[in-house]
Design a protein around this motif. Structure first.
Motif, PDB file in Angstrom:
ATOM      1  N   ARG A   6      -2.373  -9.269  -2.952  1.00  0.00           N
ATOM      2  CA  ARG A   6      -1.597  -8.066  -3.243  1.00  0.00           C
ATOM      3  C   ARG A   6      -0.808  -8.237  -4.543  1.00  0.00           C
ATOM      4  N   ALA A  54      -3.057  -7.473  -7.330  1.00  0.00           N
ATOM      5  CA  ALA A  54      -3.266  -6.026  -7.421  1.00  0.00           C
ATOM      6  C   ALA A  54      -2.433  -5.362  -8.505  1.00  0.00           C
ATOM      7  N   TRP A 113      -2.508   1.753  -2.416  1.00  0.00           N
ATOM      8  CA  TRP A 113      -2.906   1.335  -3.741  1.00  0.00           C
ATOM      9  C   TRP A 113      -3.776   2.414  -4.370  1.00  0.00           C
ATOM     10  N   PRO A 126       0.851  -1.191   0.000  1.00  0.00           N
ATOM     11  CA  PRO A 126       0.000   0.000   0.000  1.00  0.00           C
ATOM     12  C   PRO A 126       0.885   1.239   0.000  1.00  0.00           C
ATOM     13  N   SER A 128      -7.700  -0.432  -4.393  1.00  0.00           N
ATOM     14  CA  SER A 128      -8.023  -0.489  -2.970  1.00  0.00           C
ATOM     15  C   SER A 128      -9.469  -0.941  -2.762  1.00  0.00           C
TER      16      SER A 128
END
Length: 192
Positions: free
Chosen positions: A47, A50, A24, A22, A29
């Motif tokens: 993650r 992501a 993000w 983070p 998010s």
């Protein structure tokens, strides 16, 4: 720019797949907020997803809902076998830690999901056929006639499709986790 036979190139950015820390972007998010957490933390795998908001939206979680035509034990057998076949200790350990007990799997059965080759005598006939099915699909993308006959006898068409989708999705998960070299989560069940 070309000078003396050398082509000038832009600096290469790292394209190593890895978990994104983070903060993000807002859309990422928001998508991550819907993913399950362990001890309030988003897992390394998610993650890693992501890296692509599209992947977060269209990835795997949709197959683990309550509307699945498969019981939890069967879903977990598919996932554990696929992760074992793909050598993904990360995902095998996460699923063994979180779902094995609820799926009614004991220590010996967990270890048996990793047996190479599969020991069919460790399972009832329906589960043995399922695990053989996963092995053949992961290996060749096809089933031997006897395996297919058993698979069709035990599972409805909707369940067959769900098993195929789950196995395929978890191959993708395993590819991501292995490419990223994800270390085990702190809570993971240790791979034998």
């Amino acid at each position: 720019m070309v000078a003396m036979g050398i082509i000038a190139r832009a600096p290469v950015m790292s394209n190593h797949l890895q978990p994104l820390p983070p903060p993000w972007p807002e859309d990422v998010s928001a998508l991550l907020a819907a993913y399950p957490k362990a001890n309030g933390e988003i897992l390394s795998l998610f993650r890693t997803f992501a890296n692509s908001a599209r992947f977060l939206r269209k990835g795997v979680p949709n197959l683990l809902d309550r509307d699945s035509p498969l019981p939890l034990r069967i879903r977990e057998l598919v996932i554990l076998r696929v992760t074992a076949l793909r050598g993904c200790d990360y995902e095998w350990g996460v699923h063994a830690a979180i779902f094995a007990r609820a799926a009614g799997l004991d220590e010996a059965q967990l270890a048996a999901t990793r047996a190479m080759p599969l020991d069919a005598t460790a399972w009832d006939p329906v589960e043995a056929n399922l695990l053989l099915t996963i092995g053949e699909l992961c290996s060749t993308g096809r089933l031997a006639p006897a395996t297919q006959a058993g698979f069709e006898a035990h599972w409805s068409c909707a369940q067959q499709l769900e098993i195929c989708a789950l196995a395929g999705a978890y191959q993708t998960v395993n590819f991501v986790a292995n490419l990223a070299g994800l270390p085990a989560e702190a809570f993971s069940y240790p791979a034998p």
